[in-house]
Design an enzyme around this catalytic site. Structure first.
Site, mmCIF file in Angstrom:
data_model
loop_
_atom_site.group_PDB
_atom_site.id
_atom_site.type_symbol
_atom_site.label_atom_id
_atom_site.label_comp_id
_atom_site.label_asym_id
_atom_site.label_seq_id
_atom_site.Cartn_x
_atom_site.Cartn_y
_atom_site.Cartn_z
ATOM 1 N N HIS A 90 0.846 -1.196 0.000
ATOM 2 C CA HIS A 90 0.000 0.000 0.000
ATOM 3 C C HIS A 90 0.876 1.238 0.000
ATOM 4 O O HIS A 90 1.872 1.314 0.706
ATOM 5 C CB HIS A 90 -0.925 0.047 1.207
ATOM 6 C CG HIS A 90 -1.944 1.149 1.095
ATOM 7 N ND1 HIS A 90 -3.161 0.976 0.468
ATOM 8 C CD2 HIS A 90 -1.906 2.443 1.484
ATOM 9 C CE1 HIS A 90 -3.836 2.116 0.486
ATOM 10 N NE2 HIS A 90 -3.091 3.026 1.092
ATOM 11 N N ASP A 169 -14.770 2.846 7.346
ATOM 12 C CA ASP A 169 -13.727 3.584 6.633
ATOM 13 C C ASP A 169 -14.260 4.214 5.362
ATOM 14 O O ASP A 169 -13.831 5.301 4.974
ATOM 15 C CB ASP A 169 -12.551 2.665 6.302
ATOM 16 C CG ASP A 169 -11.472 3.404 5.540
ATOM 17 O OD1 ASP A 169 -10.848 4.311 6.122
ATOM 18 O OD2 ASP A 169 -11.268 3.103 4.344
ATOM 19 N N ARG A 176 -13.143 12.764 4.714
ATOM 20 C CA ARG A 176 -11.833 13.394 4.824
ATOM 21 C C ARG A 176 -11.497 14.151 3.546
ATOM 22 O O ARG A 176 -10.940 15.253 3.591
ATOM 23 C CB ARG A 176 -10.764 12.340 5.114
ATOM 24 C CG ARG A 176 -10.776 11.827 6.548
ATOM 25 C CD ARG A 176 -9.925 10.577 6.688
ATOM 26 N NE ARG A 176 -8.577 10.797 6.215
ATOM 27 C CZ ARG A 176 -7.852 9.865 5.588
ATOM 28 N NH1 ARG A 176 -8.362 8.670 5.354
ATOM 29 N NH2 ARG A 176 -6.622 10.139 5.193
ATOM 30 N N SER A 191 -6.994 4.400 8.441
ATOM 31 C CA SER A 191 -7.729 4.117 7.215
ATOM 32 C C SER A 191 -7.043 3.018 6.414
ATOM 33 O O SER A 191 -7.676 2.044 5.992
ATOM 34 C CB SER A 191 -7.850 5.387 6.376
ATOM 35 O OG SER A 191 -8.478 5.117 5.141
ATOM 36 N N LYS A 195 -8.324 -1.493 6.241
ATOM 37 C CA LYS A 195 -8.605 -2.268 5.034
ATOM 38 C C LYS A 195 -7.638 -3.429 4.884
ATOM 39 O O LYS A 195 -8.028 -4.545 4.511
ATOM 40 C CB LYS A 195 -8.554 -1.359 3.804
ATOM 41 C CG LYS A 195 -9.646 -0.306 3.759
ATOM 42 C CD LYS A 195 -9.656 0.437 2.454
ATOM 43 C CE LYS A 195 -8.557 1.455 2.329
ATOM 44 N NZ LYS A 195 -8.792 2.679 3.104
#
Length: 458
Positions: A90, A169, A176, A191, A195
């Site tokens: 990520h 989320d 956001r 966040s 996930k």
């Protein structure tokens, strides 16, 4: 259930507490997350709490509580039936950041399962799912059953959150973006990890951006975020490493939607354009860590060369195309990458000065891409798959006035003027070449992260 959990909690009290610099405990965080997922807390109150959290920051304990509560706000994916180690990558977000399309097939080709849950454009950065949407027919909204089937067939799948996976989320992520509360280490960490932890990962590789195009432009803030995410994920039982990487210029030579997918396909086909060399190198390094943490090699360096082999022999390209087809994508779009790109308006921007490209305000370039139609100003807005920028010169290049500097692709002619001015503001020229900036400047493993957080004063 604790006694405190039995006591009545009120959102307005928690907003005031955070507004005034207080620290919320796990029960209070859980109350907010539960109300977010169920829709019982109004969006205006959630927005107020996000701003209070952004202004005053979240402590390490608050961040961990938020990540775990959001992970548990819906159903979770169990990859154990795949018979492989589940590893993901990520990025914290950047401009031209398209490594997912390379690392997923590279790591899968080397024996790990890559269950990648991705997001859409946020602020000045592009979204992995928006880019994949430029492939006709591609479906990212898979059920968990379909998700598992694609993983079993291809070794990798890139999907969106399902309605039941980390629902809290999804709400906070969109808020956001609309309330100016994106750039918060605690909120970013919670966040991302909610996930990733919900995907049942065995290991995770984080690409934490620093520099002018990062959400957290100051290096110290990026280091803190990297350490925080590694320590939080490790505490939840997922082996994690974070690479601190340069976002002082767009990654690769393109920023947009379809043109980023096309650039990755070129690399998977074995092409090696100079302006894409940083994208290729970073993707191999990230994939190398994924392969290593997944047990495929003894070291990350060995993982790098395993990934390089999968790139060279075409295995990664084959897996990428299989994944696209399995998720409904029309492979004919890759027959001719240029024919598939049909922007509404095109403008070649010539260099307005001579000299070395000394610096690039990459966030400003990201907003230029967004204004061309590639991003969105409001949640749910459509994006133009053909909008974006192709850069013909990057940091350190010597350019002469009048030579092509960038090509802009817009939805229509009226959308070209503002991005041109933004690009001109974003570029600094000099008479001497700038110092070289390392692509990867630091790596945080668990011990490094925990030591950093102990010493950090926040």
């Amino acid at each position: 259930m604790s006694k405190k959990a039995d006591a009545a909690l009120h959102m307005i009290d928690l907003i005031r507490k955070k507004r005034d610099g207080g620290v919320l405990d796990a029960d209070e965080i859980g109350f907010i997350v539960t109300g977010t997922a169920s829709g019982t807390i109004p969006l205006e109150q959630l927005s107020a709490w996000l701003m209070a959290a952004w202004l005053n920051g979240l402590t390490i304990d608050e961040t961990r509580a938020l990540a775990v509560a959001m992970r548990d706000s819906g159903e979770k994916f169990d990859p154990s039936r795949l018979g492989k180690q589940a590893v993901d990558k990520h990025s914290t977000g950047g401009v031209g950041d398209k490594t997912s399309f390379l690392v997923a097939p590279l790591a899968a080709a080397c024996g790990v399962a890559v269950p990648m849950i991705s997001g859409r454009a946020l602020g000045h950065t592009g979204g992995t799912l928006d880019k994949l949407d430029s492939i006709p027919g591609f479906r990212s909204a898979l059920t968990l059953t379909e998700f598992e089937a694609v993983l079993g067939q291809c070794g990798a799948a890139i999907v969106s959150q399902t309605p039941t996976l980390v629902p809290a989320d999804r709400v906070l992520y969109a808020l956001r973006d609309r309330t100016g509360t994106v750039e918060s280490p605690g909120l970013i960490c919670a966040s991302i990890l909610s996930k990733k932890l919900a995907a049942g990962l065995n290991a995770l590789v984080l690409d934490v951006k620093t520099g002018s195009g990062a959400f957290l432009r100051k290096r110290a803030n990026a280091e803190y975020l990297a350490a925080l995410m590694v320590a939080t994920a490790e505490a939840a039982g997922t082996r994690t490493v974070a690479l601190l990487t340069d976002m002082g210029q767009p990654l690769g030579r393109t920023a947009g939607n379809w043109i980023e997918v096309a650039e990755c396909v070129e690399l998977l086909r074995g092409e090696m354009p100079e302006e894409s060399s940083d994208l290729r190198e970073l993707s191999l390094r990230l994939a190398g860590w994924m392969i290593h943490l997944g047990g495929g090699t003894k070291t990350a360096d060995q993982g790098y060369w395993a990934a390089a082999g999968a790139l060279a022999d075409g295995t990664a390209l084959k897996l990428f195309l299989e994944m696209v087809k399995a998720q409904g994508g029309d492979l004919a779009v890759f027959d001719d990458l240029k024919v598939s790109h049909k922007p509404g308006a095109t403008q070649e921007l010539k260099a307005w000065k001579s000299g070395y490209v000394a610096a690039m305000d990459t966030m400003e370039l990201g907003w230029a891409v967004q204004r061309l139609g590639a991003g969105r100003e409001k949640a749910g807005e459509p994006v133009d798959p053909n909008a974006g920028i192709e850069f013909h010169a990057k940091r350190g290049a010597r350019v002469e006035g009048g030579q092509p500097f960038a090509t802009l692709y817009a939805t229509n002619e009226t959308m070209l003027a503002e991005p041109v001015e933004r690009i001109k503001r974003a570029i600094t020229f000099s008479d001497e070449p700038p110092e070289t900036v390392p692509l990867v400047s630091h790596i945080f493993a668990r011990e490094d992260a925990e030591a950093y957080l102990r010493d950090a004063i926040r």
